[in-house]
Design an enzyme around this catalytic site. Structure first.
Site, PDB file in Angstrom:
ATOM      1  CG  HIS A  24     -17.499 -52.163   3.746  1.00  0.00           C
ATOM      2  ND1 HIS A  24     -16.160 -52.383   3.538  1.00  0.00           N
ATOM      3  CD2 HIS A  24     -17.666 -50.811   3.617  1.00  0.00           C
ATOM      4  CE1 HIS A  24     -15.549 -51.243   3.290  1.00  0.00           C
ATOM      5  NE2 HIS A  24     -16.445 -50.267   3.338  1.00  0.00           N
ATOM      6  CD  GLU A  25     -21.175 -48.796   3.790  1.00  0.00           C
ATOM      7  OE1 GLU A  25     -21.252 -47.850   4.611  1.00  0.00           O
ATOM      8  OE2 GLU A  25     -20.329 -48.841   2.877  1.00  0.00           O
ATOM      9  CG  HIS A  28     -17.763 -47.863   7.366  1.00  0.00           C
ATOM     10  ND1 HIS A  28     -16.431 -47.599   7.604  1.00  0.00           N
ATOM     11  CD2 HIS A  28     -17.857 -48.199   6.049  1.00  0.00           C
ATOM     12  CE1 HIS A  28     -15.754 -47.782   6.492  1.00  0.00           C
ATOM     13  NE2 HIS A  28     -16.586 -48.144   5.534  1.00  0.00           N
TER      14      HIS A  28
END
Length: 207
Positions: A24-25, A28
């Site tokens: 997820h990170e 980003h």
């Protein structure tokens, strides 16, 4: 608390948990980098190493109540050529990464599930089910438009400038609001419609 009541389920959920938060990170950071922002790369956060993204409170929350977060990747929107559009892209990239993981896991179960279960047994099957449920849950939770969740960044990008004070107020009290919503169960009013929509994106009919 469900994971804590079943120690084996907790252990089998760890790979999915680490991957969901880390990817997820990473997504980003990668999206920000592609939009012209090198901040995540320079800070060593453009990485698939889970220790680079680990947040103790966020991980414990995910284990305890099913909702949580990793350490946010640093983003500097001043590098963006189209600040509002790029902010939306970067904000939704983490959610997209979690949904992609869940979709690929479903496809893996459809085409390689028999081989995988024969090789790993019920434990391996439960690991993949955790990969689907945790990634979808993390994606849905992050779409709630309350800071510091990703949905709030989309809200920030879409709000007319004269209404940005609404976002600024939410940002000031966001974590408090989230904890209150979690403790009271009101979070389900936001979470359930989102997760129901996201589940429809999965090719579940394949297995």
């Amino acid at each position: 608390m469900r994971l804590l009541r079943d120690p084996m389920n907790l252990i089998l959920s760890i790979p999915a948990l680490l991957w969901a938060l880390t990817f997820h990170e990473f997504c980003h950071g990668l999206a920000a980098y592609l939009c012209g922002d090198p901040t995540a790369e320079r800070s060593g956060r453009l990485s698939l190493n889970p220790f680079e993204h680990f947040d103790l409170i966020g991980t414990l929350m995910l284990l305890l109540v099913g909702f949580g977060w990793a350490k946010p990747v640093p983003i500097n929107s001043r590098y963006f050529k189209n600040p509002r559009l790029d902010l939306i892209i970067v904000s939704l990239a983490g959610v997209a990464g979690n949904i992609l993981t869940a979709v690929l896991t479903v496809l893996f179960l459809r085409y390689c599930g028999t081989w995988w279960i024969n090789l790993t047994g019920n434990a391996g099957f439960r690991v993949l089910l955790s990969m689907i449920s945790i990634n979808m849950g993390l994606a849905a939770f992050n779409l709630i438009p309350i800071p510091p969740l990703d949905g709030s960044r989309v809200l920030e990008a879409l709000l007319p400038y004269k209404y940005l004070y609404i976002y600024e107020w939410l940002e000031r009290y966001g974590l408090i609001i989230i904890f209150v919503l979690l403790l009271t169960g009101i979070i389900d009013i936001f979470f359930n419609p989102i997760i129901n929509i996201l589940w429809k994106l999965l090719p579940l009919g394949l297995f």
